[in-house]
Design a protein around this motif. Sequence first.
Motif, mmCIF file in Angstrom:
data_model
loop_
_atom_site.group_PDB
_atom_site.id
_atom_site.type_symbol
_atom_site.label_atom_id
_atom_site.label_comp_id
_atom_site.label_asym_id
_atom_site.label_seq_id
_atom_site.Cartn_x
_atom_site.Cartn_y
_atom_site.Cartn_z
ATOM 1 N N ALA A 174 0.847 -1.192 0.000
ATOM 2 C CA ALA A 174 0.000 0.000 0.000
ATOM 3 C C ALA A 174 0.879 1.238 0.000
ATOM 4 O O ALA A 174 2.016 1.219 0.486
ATOM 5 C CB ALA A 174 -0.924 0.005 1.214
ATOM 6 N N ASP B 182 -6.803 3.034 -1.724
ATOM 7 C CA ASP B 182 -5.563 2.648 -2.398
ATOM 8 C C ASP B 182 -5.821 1.632 -3.502
ATOM 9 O O ASP B 182 -5.155 1.627 -4.537
ATOM 10 C CB ASP B 182 -4.571 2.073 -1.380
ATOM 11 C CG ASP B 182 -3.150 2.054 -1.893
ATOM 12 O OD1 ASP B 182 -2.546 3.130 -2.025
ATOM 13 O OD2 ASP B 182 -2.634 0.953 -2.182
ATOM 14 N N ALA C 15 -2.759 2.693 7.171
ATOM 15 C CA ALA C 15 -3.420 1.836 6.178
ATOM 16 C C ALA C 15 -4.429 0.944 6.887
ATOM 17 O O ALA C 15 -4.107 0.301 7.896
ATOM 18 C CB ALA C 15 -2.399 0.990 5.439
ATOM 19 N N ARG D 107 -3.346 -2.075 -8.345
ATOM 20 C CA ARG D 107 -3.147 -2.265 -6.920
ATOM 21 C C ARG D 107 -3.881 -3.512 -6.443
ATOM 22 O O ARG D 107 -4.892 -3.907 -7.011
ATOM 23 C CB ARG D 107 -3.650 -1.051 -6.118
ATOM 24 C CG ARG D 107 -2.857 0.213 -6.321
ATOM 25 C CD ARG D 107 -1.372 -0.017 -6.040
ATOM 26 N NE ARG D 107 -0.630 1.221 -5.931
ATOM 27 C CZ ARG D 107 -0.072 1.879 -6.945
ATOM 28 N NH1 ARG D 107 -0.183 1.408 -8.165
ATOM 29 N NH2 ARG D 107 0.614 2.998 -6.742
#
Length: 347
Positions: free
Chosen positions: A59, A223, A196, A229
Amino acid sequence: MSSSHKLTTPQSVAVIGGGLAGICCATALSASVTDVTVFEASDEVGGRLRSLVIDGVAADYGAQYFTARSDEFTEQIKIWRDDWLVDEWQGWLVDLHNGQAISHVDNVARYVGRPQMQVMVSALAESCNVRCGVTVDVIKREQQRWSLAAAGIELGKFDAVVLAVPAPQAMALLNVWPEAQQELAAVEIMPCWSLALQFAEPLAVGYDGAYVLESPLAWIARDSSKPERSGADTGPEIWILQASPEWSEMHSHLSQSEVSALLVAAFCQATQISLPALERQRLHYWPYAQTVRPLGAAYLYSPALQLGICGDWCLRGRVEAAFQSADALAKRMLRDDDISDNSLVEG
């Protein structure tokens, strides 16, 4: 009285710092310098562009995206995009205040590394001699050369040195250059707490990123909405919460559990939603995250000492500024100019 002489291009350079500025400077110098060695304190290059891992999932804890205003950086981004290292993030961004979201429309293209933020730096570093996990704590000028050491261990001798680290860290290595220390003392860089959060299911909001108003938080982002991702399709949804510089500085003394609890509460307040089950979280503290008062010059360089300083904080604290600062310093170091021994500060 000052004397003038001509310095030749150094044949060996030590670059301290493996963030974007350090790696870009090293790459540019390598075209003309025989031996360029980068020393990076962390276990990998990237600096604040590094993606960190939360239970196996990467992340973006640091820089969330980058933009381009100059022709030079625009061209560099094009090269990275052609190499599939960078893509445009087309997430929906809003200004957020207590659950009220207003679209943030500025027609600015925002880019991210793919599949992680630091891939551009890692790719550039492949052409450099990089030594990670080495914290240089001493640089000494001896017989017109530089001697470096880390925890009492000699690292070698070099013709020139580049400091590509935050201003406070550079100051600690500049006893031989008091003029530069004085310049750097005026630079102000503030910290950032970055959290995160991995949720069991997607959050019930339509936006992908938000500039948060009147909150401990300055920025939140999905994210997993960024290109390639983890979680972009079927994986876990990860949100990044970044506190404001002022809040981060005021709460730098708290424990990680205390900071995490406060930021999650601020997240609930800002979004005004009931959060789904939280599966994992990871907190990171960036002591030098946001440049409040930059140096105001692209770099500092002493031709007599063959010692240079560069970094994003020299200009505006943006990713583009790191690239511009490094490129400008490398070009200056490769010039063979008549110089004065007393002409210590340039940029």
